[in-house]
Design a protein around this motif. Structure first.
Motif, PDB file in Angstrom:
ATOM      1  N   ILE A  51       0.846  -1.280   0.069  1.00  0.00           N
ATOM      2  CA  ILE A  51      -0.195   0.011  -0.182  1.00  0.00           C
ATOM      3  C   ILE A  51       1.011   1.323  -0.127  1.00  0.00           C
ATOM      4  O   ILE A  51       0.419   2.274  -0.244  1.00  0.00           O
ATOM      5  N   TYR A  52       2.111   1.268   0.473  1.00  0.00           N
ATOM      6  CA  TYR A  52       3.016   2.604   0.711  1.00  0.00           C
ATOM      7  C   TYR A  52       3.670   2.674  -0.628  1.00  0.00           C
ATOM      8  O   TYR A  52       4.032   3.958  -0.645  1.00  0.00           O
ATOM      9  N   TYR A  53       3.989   1.903  -1.450  1.00  0.00           N
ATOM     10  CA  TYR A  53       5.217   2.198  -2.319  1.00  0.00           C
ATOM     11  C   TYR A  53       4.959   2.790  -3.608  1.00  0.00           C
ATOM     12  O   TYR A  53       3.697   3.016  -4.303  1.00  0.00           O
ATOM     13  N   THR A  54       5.681   3.546  -4.338  1.00  0.00           N
ATOM     14  CA  THR A  54       5.492   4.427  -5.332  1.00  0.00           C
ATOM     15  C   THR A  54       4.972   3.613  -6.495  1.00  0.00           C
ATOM     16  O   THR A  54       5.772   2.595  -6.836  1.00  0.00           O
ATOM     17  N   PRO A  55       3.953   4.091  -7.049  1.00  0.00           N
ATOM     18  CA  PRO A  55       3.394   3.051  -8.197  1.00  0.00           C
ATOM     19  C   PRO A  55       4.563   2.862  -9.231  1.00  0.00           C
ATOM     20  O   PRO A  55       5.025   3.808  -9.770  1.00  0.00           O
ATOM     21  N   GLY A  56       4.571   1.689  -9.981  1.00  0.00           N
ATOM     22  CA  GLY A  56       5.499   1.382 -11.039  1.00  0.00           C
ATOM     23  C   GLY A  56       6.920   1.267 -10.306  1.00  0.00           C
ATOM     24  O   GLY A  56       7.805   0.762 -11.040  1.00  0.00           O
ATOM     25  N   SER A  57       7.334   1.391  -9.156  1.00  0.00           N
ATOM     26  CA  SER A  57       8.499   1.074  -8.895  1.00  0.00           C
ATOM     27  C   SER A  57       8.756  -0.542  -8.516  1.00  0.00           C
ATOM     28  O   SER A  57       7.739  -1.233  -8.541  1.00  0.00           O
ATOM     29  N   LEU A  58      10.054  -0.824  -8.312  1.00  0.00           N
ATOM     30  CA  LEU A  58      10.112  -2.312  -8.045  1.00  0.00           C
ATOM     31  C   LEU A  58       9.469  -2.767  -6.843  1.00  0.00           C
ATOM     32  O   LEU A  58       8.987  -3.977  -6.746  1.00  0.00           O
ATOM     33  N   LYS A  59       9.743  -1.709  -5.762  1.00  0.00           N
ATOM     34  CA  LYS A  59       9.034  -2.250  -4.524  1.00  0.00           C
ATOM     35  C   LYS A  59       7.458  -2.572  -4.591  1.00  0.00           C
ATOM     36  O   LYS A  59       6.864  -3.573  -4.197  1.00  0.00           O
ATOM     37  N   ALA A  60       6.751  -1.430  -5.240  1.00  0.00           N
ATOM     38  CA  ALA A  60       5.458  -1.834  -5.530  1.00  0.00           C
ATOM     39  C   ALA A  60       4.973  -2.988  -6.406  1.00  0.00           C
ATOM     40  O   ALA A  60       4.359  -3.776  -6.058  1.00  0.00           O
ATOM     41  N   THR A  61       5.765  -3.412  -7.433  1.00  0.00           N
ATOM     42  CA  THR A  61       5.520  -4.354  -8.256  1.00  0.00           C
ATOM     43  C   THR A  61       5.714  -5.814  -7.676  1.00  0.00           C
ATOM     44  O   THR A  61       5.027  -6.637  -7.886  1.00  0.00           O
ATOM     45  N   LEU A  62       6.998  -5.924  -7.138  1.00  0.00           N
ATOM     46  CA  LEU A  62       7.342  -7.072  -6.735  1.00  0.00           C
ATOM     47  C   LEU A  62       6.912  -7.443  -5.243  1.00  0.00           C
ATOM     48  O   LEU A  62       6.892  -8.551  -4.880  1.00  0.00           O
ATOM     49  N   CYS A  63       6.354  -6.197  -4.443  1.00  0.00           N
ATOM     50  CA  CYS A  63       5.718  -6.534  -3.216  1.00  0.00           C
ATOM     51  C   CYS A  63       4.334  -7.170  -3.675  1.00  0.00           C
ATOM     52  O   CYS A  63       3.917  -8.208  -3.088  1.00  0.00           O
TER      53      CYS A  63
END
Length: 396
Positions: A51-63
């Motif tokens: 829910i926290y991570y910048t859309p399109g970032s690795l964190k958002a996608t891979l989480c």
């Protein structure tokens, strides 16, 4: 294809499993006598929904992908996995704008089931909690990451790989034949090496002669836990609205898979890479930390926050005050000190705390340079990402 993986935390073991299943001959090297000895074995066990991570970032996608893969993996191997849900609570009207951004970001990241609740609605989820509003993530879960790491190690062994514990990497050198590695008293030659070394990332990067644009700065996260009589006041996960300036989520209340309820963590600059307490001091590590230009620039910008975190480390009432913002019935007798962990946080030369995952390639060595939370949640997805994108074939 002979591949060496440095680090037997959940990420290194996930990478090893992924590559072994693709037919590679895999060897995992770690200096400790057991898997999951550091970050994997010292976290709160939360499976983040993204829910926290910048859309399109690795964190958002891979989480997001990692959560789904982890849920399936736990079901397949009968490992504990419980969707207890998370509330992100705005305790004042001043936090409402930040809470709305959280909800918008969660929807952009396609986090399932997100709901915005008022003060009465949040108490239906957490009857002892208070706040003016909340975002509810019903599929945020808890698990046992060390147990998952042990299962991953077993998977590696069952596919013909090996996990060499008590094998600290002492030297690494790229040659025309591959990458020569000295670990403990053994020598290995690999076609490629993947470093998932966590707190030891800088040492491996230096051996690989990677550019020194980042440095791992250790932040100790300290915890209290609720007593047996108090932990019924928290059903799932209660989080504050995070400060967007930092990659840390702030002091929160976390029900664990073992039924303990944690209060924390703070974020205190550790005095050693493996500085789990104020008494853990390494002059060598401390010299590397304080002489890094990024550390000084970070300290100059955020010294007030650093002072508050140190105060919180030394004063139980600071933790209690943070917890009472959301569960006001808690008293000093309800919380007791428990063990914490150390976060390997990459800091750039300009003092910026790196927020996203970072994976670099230096010759035949793939370096995971930054993999803080939600790396455990994302581990299976990160492993797949590395297998798909890193040059892991001899002619690449």
């Amino acid at each position: 294809m002979k591949l060496g993986i440095i680090g037997a935390g959940i990420l290194g073991l996930a990478v090893a499993r992924e590559l072994a299943q693709s037919g590679a001959e895999v060897t995992v090297l770690d200096k400790e006598s057991e898997v999951a000895a550091h970050q994997t074995g010292h976290n709160s066990g939360v499976v983040h929904a993204g829910i926290y991570y910048t859309p399109g970032s690795l964190k958002a996608t891979l989480c997001r992908d990692g959560m789904a893969m982890l849920r399936e993996y736990c079901a397949e191997h009968r490992l504990p996995y419980d969707e207890v849900g998370k509330l992100v609570i705005a305790s004042t009207r001043g936090e409402m704008a930040g809470l709305r951004r959280i909800a918008e970001r969660a929807r952009e990241n396609q986090v399932p089931g997100i709901a915005e609740l008022d003060a009465l609605g949040l108490r239906e989820i957490e009857p002892d909690a208070v706040g003016v509003a909340a975002v509810h993530s019903p599929h945020t879960a808890i698990t046992d990451f060390p147990a998952i790491a042990r299962r991953l190690a077993a998977d590696v062994a069952e596919t013909g790989g090996s996990v060499r514990l008590s094998h600290p990497v002492r030297a690494l050198r790229e040659t025309s034949r591959g990458v020569e590695v000295v670990a403990g008293t053994s020598r290995f030659t690999f076609d490629r090496v993947i470093s998932c070394a966590g707190l030891g990332t800088d040492r491996v990067a230096a051996m690989a002669k990677a550019p020194g644009d980042l440095r791992i700065i250790p932040f100790r996260g300290e915890y209290y836990k609720l007593t047996d009589t108090a932990k019924a006041m928290v059903r799932g996960l209660i989080y504050p609205v995070p400060d967007p300036r930092y990659p840390f989520l702030g002091v929160h209340l976390t029900r664990r898979i073992d039924d303990e309820v944690l209060v924390g963590p703070n974020a205190v600059l550790a005095l050693a890479l493996e500085g789990y307490s104020w008494g853990d001091v390494s002059v060598r590590d401390l010299r590397r930390i304080v002489t890094w230009p990024g550390t000084r620039r970070m300290a100059a910008e955020h010294w007030k926050t650093g002072v508050r975190e140190v105060y919180g480390s030394l004063a139980k009432r600071a933790f209690l005050s943070a917890a009472r913002r959301y569960v006001p019935a808690l008293t000093s007798a309800d919380i007791v000190k428990t063990r914490g962990g150390v976060r390997a946080q990459a800091v750039a030369r300009d003092g910026k705390l790196l927020d996203d995952f970072a994976i670099d390639v230096q010759g035949r060595v793939v370096l995971v340079r930054n993999a803080p939370s939600p790396a455990a949640t994302s581990s299976l997805a990160i492993a797949r990402h590395i297998a798909l994108t890193a040059p892991l074939t001899p002619n690449s």
